[in-house]
Scaffold this motif. Structure first.
Motif, PDB file in Angstrom:
ATOM      1  N   TRP A  93       4.166   1.857  -7.991  1.00  0.00           N
ATOM      2  CA  TRP A  93       4.178   1.412  -6.604  1.00  0.00           C
ATOM      3  C   TRP A  93       3.235   2.265  -5.749  1.00  0.00           C
ATOM      4  O   TRP A  93       3.548   2.633  -4.638  1.00  0.00           O
ATOM      5  N   GLY A  94       2.111   2.574  -6.287  1.00  0.00           N
ATOM      6  CA  GLY A  94       1.128   3.349  -5.542  1.00  0.00           C
ATOM      7  C   GLY A  94       1.070   4.800  -5.934  1.00  0.00           C
ATOM      8  O   GLY A  94       0.049   5.463  -5.728  1.00  0.00           O
ATOM      9  N   VAL A  95       2.174   5.326  -6.487  1.00  0.00           N
ATOM     10  CA  VAL A  95       2.249   6.718  -6.935  1.00  0.00           C
ATOM     11  C   VAL A  95       2.805   6.733  -8.347  1.00  0.00           C
ATOM     12  O   VAL A  95       3.825   6.077  -8.630  1.00  0.00           O
ATOM     13  N   ASN A  96       2.132   7.473  -9.227  1.00  0.00           N
ATOM     14  CA  ASN A  96       2.601   7.631 -10.601  1.00  0.00           C
ATOM     15  C   ASN A  96       3.227   9.019 -10.721  1.00  0.00           C
ATOM     16  O   ASN A  96       2.501  10.028 -10.776  1.00  0.00           O
ATOM     17  N   PRO A  97       4.570   9.123 -10.748  1.00  0.00           N
ATOM     18  CA  PRO A  97       5.223  10.446 -10.766  1.00  0.00           C
ATOM     19  C   PRO A  97       4.786  11.292 -11.949  1.00  0.00           C
ATOM     20  O   PRO A  97       4.631  12.516 -11.806  1.00  0.00           O
ATOM     21  N   MET A 122      -3.982   5.385  -4.377  1.00  0.00           N
ATOM     22  CA  MET A 122      -4.161   6.609  -3.595  1.00  0.00           C
ATOM     23  C   MET A 122      -5.640   6.882  -3.336  1.00  0.00           C
ATOM     24  O   MET A 122      -6.017   7.325  -2.243  1.00  0.00           O
ATOM     25  N   GLN A 123      -6.472   6.621  -4.320  1.00  0.00           N
ATOM     26  CA  GLN A 123      -7.912   6.831  -4.123  1.00  0.00           C
ATOM     27  C   GLN A 123      -8.470   5.877  -3.072  1.00  0.00           C
ATOM     28  O   GLN A 123      -9.375   6.234  -2.318  1.00  0.00           O
ATOM     29  N   THR A 124      -7.918   4.673  -3.021  1.00  0.00           N
ATOM     30  CA  THR A 124      -8.326   3.717  -1.989  1.00  0.00           C
ATOM     31  C   THR A 124      -7.973   4.258  -0.608  1.00  0.00           C
ATOM     32  O   THR A 124      -8.790   4.169   0.326  1.00  0.00           O
ATOM     33  N   GLU A 141      -1.455  10.663   1.579  1.00  0.00           N
ATOM     34  CA  GLU A 141      -2.016   9.594   0.746  1.00  0.00           C
ATOM     35  C   GLU A 141      -0.945   8.912  -0.084  1.00  0.00           C
ATOM     36  O   GLU A 141      -0.952   7.689  -0.262  1.00  0.00           O
ATOM     37  N   MET A 142       0.000   9.698  -0.587  1.00  0.00           N
ATOM     38  CA  MET A 142       1.077   9.123  -1.398  1.00  0.00           C
ATOM     39  C   MET A 142       1.929   8.170  -0.561  1.00  0.00           C
ATOM     40  O   MET A 142       2.291   7.083  -1.012  1.00  0.00           O
ATOM     41  N   ILE A 143       2.264   8.595   0.653  1.00  0.00           N
ATOM     42  CA  ILE A 143       3.075   7.733   1.520  1.00  0.00           C
ATOM     43  C   ILE A 143       2.315   6.448   1.852  1.00  0.00           C
ATOM     44  O   ILE A 143       2.849   5.331   1.740  1.00  0.00           O
ATOM     45  N   LEU A 144       1.065   6.589   2.265  1.00  0.00           N
ATOM     46  CA  LEU A 144       0.277   5.413   2.648  1.00  0.00           C
ATOM     47  C   LEU A 144       0.000   4.508   1.446  1.00  0.00           C
ATOM     48  O   LEU A 144      -0.091   3.284   1.590  1.00  0.00           O
ATOM     49  N   LYS A 156      -6.131  -7.171  -4.747  1.00  0.00           N
ATOM     50  CA  LYS A 156      -6.743  -6.855  -3.460  1.00  0.00           C
ATOM     51  C   LYS A 156      -7.018  -5.357  -3.355  1.00  0.00           C
ATOM     52  O   LYS A 156      -8.090  -4.935  -2.871  1.00  0.00           O
ATOM     53  N   ILE A 157      -6.068  -4.534  -3.805  1.00  0.00           N
ATOM     54  CA  ILE A 157      -6.262  -3.086  -3.768  1.00  0.00           C
ATOM     55  C   ILE A 157      -7.451  -2.686  -4.633  1.00  0.00           C
ATOM     56  O   ILE A 157      -8.296  -1.864  -4.230  1.00  0.00           O
ATOM     57  N   LEU A 158      -7.537  -3.273  -5.810  1.00  0.00           N
ATOM     58  CA  LEU A 158      -8.643  -2.946  -6.712  1.00  0.00           C
ATOM     59  C   LEU A 158      -9.984  -3.344  -6.106  1.00  0.00           C
ATOM     60  O   LEU A 158     -10.974  -2.604  -6.200  1.00  0.00           O
ATOM     61  N   SER A 159     -10.024  -4.508  -5.457  1.00  0.00           N
ATOM     62  CA  SER A 159     -11.282  -4.952  -4.839  1.00  0.00           C
ATOM     63  C   SER A 159     -11.664  -4.058  -3.658  1.00  0.00           C
ATOM     64  O   SER A 159     -12.852  -3.802  -3.423  1.00  0.00           O
ATOM     65  N   MET A 160     -10.659  -3.559  -2.908  1.00  0.00           N
ATOM     66  CA  MET A 160     -10.957  -2.622  -1.828  1.00  0.00           C
ATOM     67  C   MET A 160     -11.550  -1.335  -2.380  1.00  0.00           C
ATOM     68  O   MET A 160     -12.488  -0.769  -1.811  1.00  0.00           O
ATOM     69  N   TYR A 161     -11.000  -0.882  -3.496  1.00  0.00           N
ATOM     70  CA  TYR A 161     -11.507   0.357  -4.100  1.00  0.00           C
ATOM     71  C   TYR A 161     -12.947   0.192  -4.579  1.00  0.00           C
ATOM     72  O   TYR A 161     -13.818   1.004  -4.247  1.00  0.00           O
ATOM     73  N   VAL A 162     -13.221  -0.834  -5.362  1.00  0.00           N
ATOM     74  CA  VAL A 162     -14.575  -0.983  -5.911  1.00  0.00           C
ATOM     75  C   VAL A 162     -15.591  -1.290  -4.817  1.00  0.00           C
ATOM     76  O   VAL A 162     -16.784  -1.051  -4.996  1.00  0.00           O
TER      77      VAL A 162
END
Length: 780
Positions: A93-97, A122-124, A141-144, A156-162
């Protein structure tokens, strides 16, 4: 329900109330912690052709090659990124513990940051915030990142990153990187290319094409090995991929239709635009333009523009705003398609159309081609010759200036000015009085865009399609509206357009190439134009498929002697048409014409005494035009015309014959080009038609205003008066202001030196016929 909640809240202890309020505040803060727009960065202006192939781009305002955001990620890039950066991307869910814990342990053990443990989400967030890398920033970054997972899909997240990841130097985002490093789109990346781009954002400053190449190659190959180990690629693909070399240096972006890209940069800065351009046709047009430009450069003619409109789809398929865009000299970067230039003769077909549609002209009506002086305006034909009288269709095709001026004088310059504005010539924006009759000869300025569009309107009227301004834009990242749009109009009616196009198809100007002699050339309605001073050369052609406009000249406005539409822009026009597929000619419009008899010699409706006629299709409005005024009924001997005229008292037996007679000045020039023309023999008193005036002033015309230039010694100059007579051998007696001057025979010309003011010039022939003209000498 609300009352129960309030009651329950009141029953809570103070501690629990505070905790509940804090939790509520935290939840609200979490919900609204992520900005609605994540990235606030400028983007490059990117323009593609209709199929998505890149035409060109302009760098973003911050100096970065950052293409507008993508909506999808190519499969190869997706697999490489997930394998290299975040294998559990689709499962957290955005963070990998696990990754975060492992990174924390490594960093504490080494007492420095050796691993970030960041997920792609998180990198995005980090790319969007662009903050220093600290433990506090990592926590934010983890919270966001978790909040972003609620808002956007994984794709969508992946496309924002690339779209926003750094790829070294000033290259940001996958699309810019694919073009800069490999010279093609991201969808065409190989596995080796995708793997190289996947590892670059991890350390773009440390690993670059110009340094640490071996480190970059090792990273890429390790990733390829991982892809092979996970069975994402097979062994043969792996072997081929690791054998691919790294690119040597960044590629320049394509420079196709650069003036169009610059236009989009001005109108749609930072947008991704899919244009209507066909890259294949555009490339052919640019190659042809460069070839012709090299030819014209020999005559110091440096600029050339070409516009191609597909009139069936109402879209621009080729846009060559100029040549040699990279040379920042000689006006090469000027987009001539959008630049107002003197129109020359390119507007004449619109006047011909308007008069046909109004019913003030028939297609082949004889028009005067004689010397004229209208308040000091003395137009000349390109050939500097006069033919006396010319059919309107031939005058149009041969682009004769004097018939065009007389047509405009009859139609009315203000009315024609209004018509030109209605059909879309937006740069003709001064009052009609500013242009006067010169409006038809290049006294106004128009753009190649507007002119070609207007010819396209005419073609679309014959195809029964809406007559709207053509489009340059198919779609962009936000909408699918066109860059240029106009209200639908039906200003052109198919009947008059059909007749106009026929005139432009059937007759050629003498100095132009004979396109009928080219077997592969299909029918084209075309027109050329040359501005005063040889500054602008035009050619526009229309077929049922394309409307093409060509302009040749110097963007700086320099005139050149050889800069003539027929000799420069015309050949380019036919060369462009030869590159395009041929089409059948327009079908004749139905139910818009009526059959009627027309005098074969004058082109007017059949008169009482017209013997040779043709049955033609004309517009109904043409039925109100004048019947032939040039055929007269003359009584002649059945024996020998000239002998009977000398013995007028004995006309036995006699016959009545129709005789074609032009006004004296028309006749003077007409018979020089038409040896078959037979002027009436001189009448004896009482034997002829008194209504036929045997003589007419060629110059000065009635009410002419004349300026006499001074001679070398400063004395007043001279003017030459000229007169045409049906019988040149007769004697003419000249009078100026009731004062006898001289007499002439054969050649009726005299030189005068009148004083400033109003004067009356009278000529009397030996038979007593009289003609008078009034003129004004303006002081210098």
């Amino acid at each position: 329900m609300g009352a129960k909640i309030i009651k329950y809240f009141k029953q809570l202890s103070i501690t629990r109330k505070v905790i509940l309020i804090l939790i509520t505040i935290l939840v609200i803060a979490y919900i609204f912690c992520l900005p609605r727009q994540l990235f606030h960065v400028p983007y490059s202006t990117v323009v593609t052709d209709r199929n998505g192939e890149l035409l060109g781009a302009r760098i973003a305002s911050d100096g970065q090659w950052r293409f507008p955001p993508r909506t999808t990620t190519p499969e190869k890039v997706k697999q490489c990124l997930i394998t290299f950066e975040d294998r559990h991307f689709y499962h957290h869910w955005g963070v990998n513990p696990v990754s975060t814990g492992r990174a924390a342990y490594q960093n504490l053990k080494n007492k420095r940051i050796v691993s970030g443990g960041s997920t792609l989400t998180m990198q995005t967030i980090r790319l969007a915030r662009n903050k220093s890398r600290t433990f506090g920033e990592k926590f934010i970054e983890m919270i966001l990142a978790t909040r972003l997972e609620f808002r956007a899909s994984k794709e969508k997240i992946l496309s924002m990153y690339v779209s926003h990841a750094p790829f070294g130097g000033n290259v940001v985002g996958l699309d810019a990187a694919a073009w800069r490093y490999f010279g093609h789109s991201a969808e065409e990346l190989s596995w080796a290319e995708a793997a190289m781009l996947a590892v670059l954002p991890n350390a773009p400053a440390m690993i670059h094409l110009s340094k640490s190449r071996q480190s970059l190659l090792n990273k890429r190959n390790r990733l390829l090995k991982q892809l092979y180990g996970r069975k994402i690629i097979d062994s043969s693909t792996y072997e081929l991929a690791i054998s691919e070399p790294l690119p040597d240096e960044p590629h320049p972006l394509p420079q196709i239709a650069p003036h169009l890209v610059s236009r989009f940069y001005q109108e749609r800065n930072g947008k991704y635009s899919v244009s209507t351009i066909d890259r294949g046709i555009q490339t052919q047009i640019e190659n042809a333009a460069e070839r012709w430009s090299n030819e014209f450069n020999r005559s110091d003619i440096r600029n050339l523009a070409i516009l191609v409109i597909d009139i069936q789809t109402n879209q621009v398929v080729a846009y060559c705003g100029n040549v040699n865009f990279k040379r920042k000299q000689s006006g090469n970067q000027v987009d001539v398609i959008q630049a107002p230039r003197s129109t020359g003769s390119i507007l004449k077909p619109f006047l011909y159309y308007a008069m046909l549609q109004e019913g003030s002209l028939l297609p082949h009506t004889l028009l005067p081609d004689i010397p004229i002086n209208i308040n000091g305006f003395t137009p000349q034909n390109f050939s500097l010759q006069f033919e006396g009288a010319v059919p309107a269709s031939e005058a149009l095709a041969r682009s004769l200036n004097i018939p065009a001026v007389t047509m405009l004088q009859k139609y009315g310059a203000p009315k024609f000015h209004t018509f030109l504005r209605q059909i879309g010539l937006k740069t003709i924006n001064r009052p009609a009085s500013h242009y006067g009759l010169s409006l038809i000869l290049g006294g106004a300025e128009a753009t190649l865009w507007d002119v070609t569009n207007t010819y396209a309107y005419m073609g679309r009227s014959l195809l029964q399609l809406p007559q709207t301004e053509c489009s340059l834009l198919l779609s962009d990242s936000e909408n699918s509206e066109a860059v240029t749009s106009a209200k639908t109009t039906d200003i052109f009616q198919p009947g008059a357009v059909w007749q106009t196009f026929n005139a432009l198809t059937e007759v050629n100007r003498p100095e132009e190439i004979d396109w009928k002699s080219i077997p592969s050339m299909h029918p084209i309605a075309w027109k050329t134009g040359t501005s005063h001073g040889f500054r602008d050369a035009w050619a526009v052609g229309v077929t049922p498929h394309y409307a093409i406009g060509v302009w040749v000249g110097n963007a700086t406005g320099e005139g050149k002697p050889g800069l003539v539409g027929a000799r420069t822009a015309g050949p380019v026009l036919f060369d462009i048409f030869s590159l395009l597929p041929p089409t059948q000619w327009f079908k004749r419009p139905g139910n818009v014409f009526v059959k009627t008899e027309v005098c074969r010699k004058s082109g007017h409706l059949k008169g009482r005494f017209c013997e040779e006629t043709d049955t033609l299709l004309i517009l109904p409005a043409g039925l109100k035009t004048e019947a032939c005024p040039y055929h007269h009924l003359v009584t002649l001997s059945a024996d020998e015309t000239h002998r009977i005229y000398e013995n007028c008292a004995n006309l036995e037996p006699t016959i009545q014959k129709s005789w074609f007679t032009l006004p004296p000045v028309w006749e003077w020039y007409y018979k020089q080009h038409h040896p078959e023309y037979s002027p009436l023999p001189p009448f004896k008193p009482g034997c002829g038609e008194d209504a036929l005036q045997p003589m007419q002033f060629i110059y000065p015309p009635m009410n002419a205003r004349i300026v006499l230039p001074k001679q070398m010694d400063g004395s007043p100059g001279y003017m030459t008066a000229e007169l045409a007579h049906g019988n040149p051998a007769t004697t003419i007696f000249w009078h100026l202001d009731n004062t006898y001057l001289t007499q002439t025979q054969d050649f009726h010309k005299i030189s005068l030196q009148p004083t400033p003011g109003k004067h009356s010039l009278t000529a009397v022939d030996s038979a007593g016929n009289t003609v008078t003209t009034t003129f004004y000498i303006n002081p210098l």
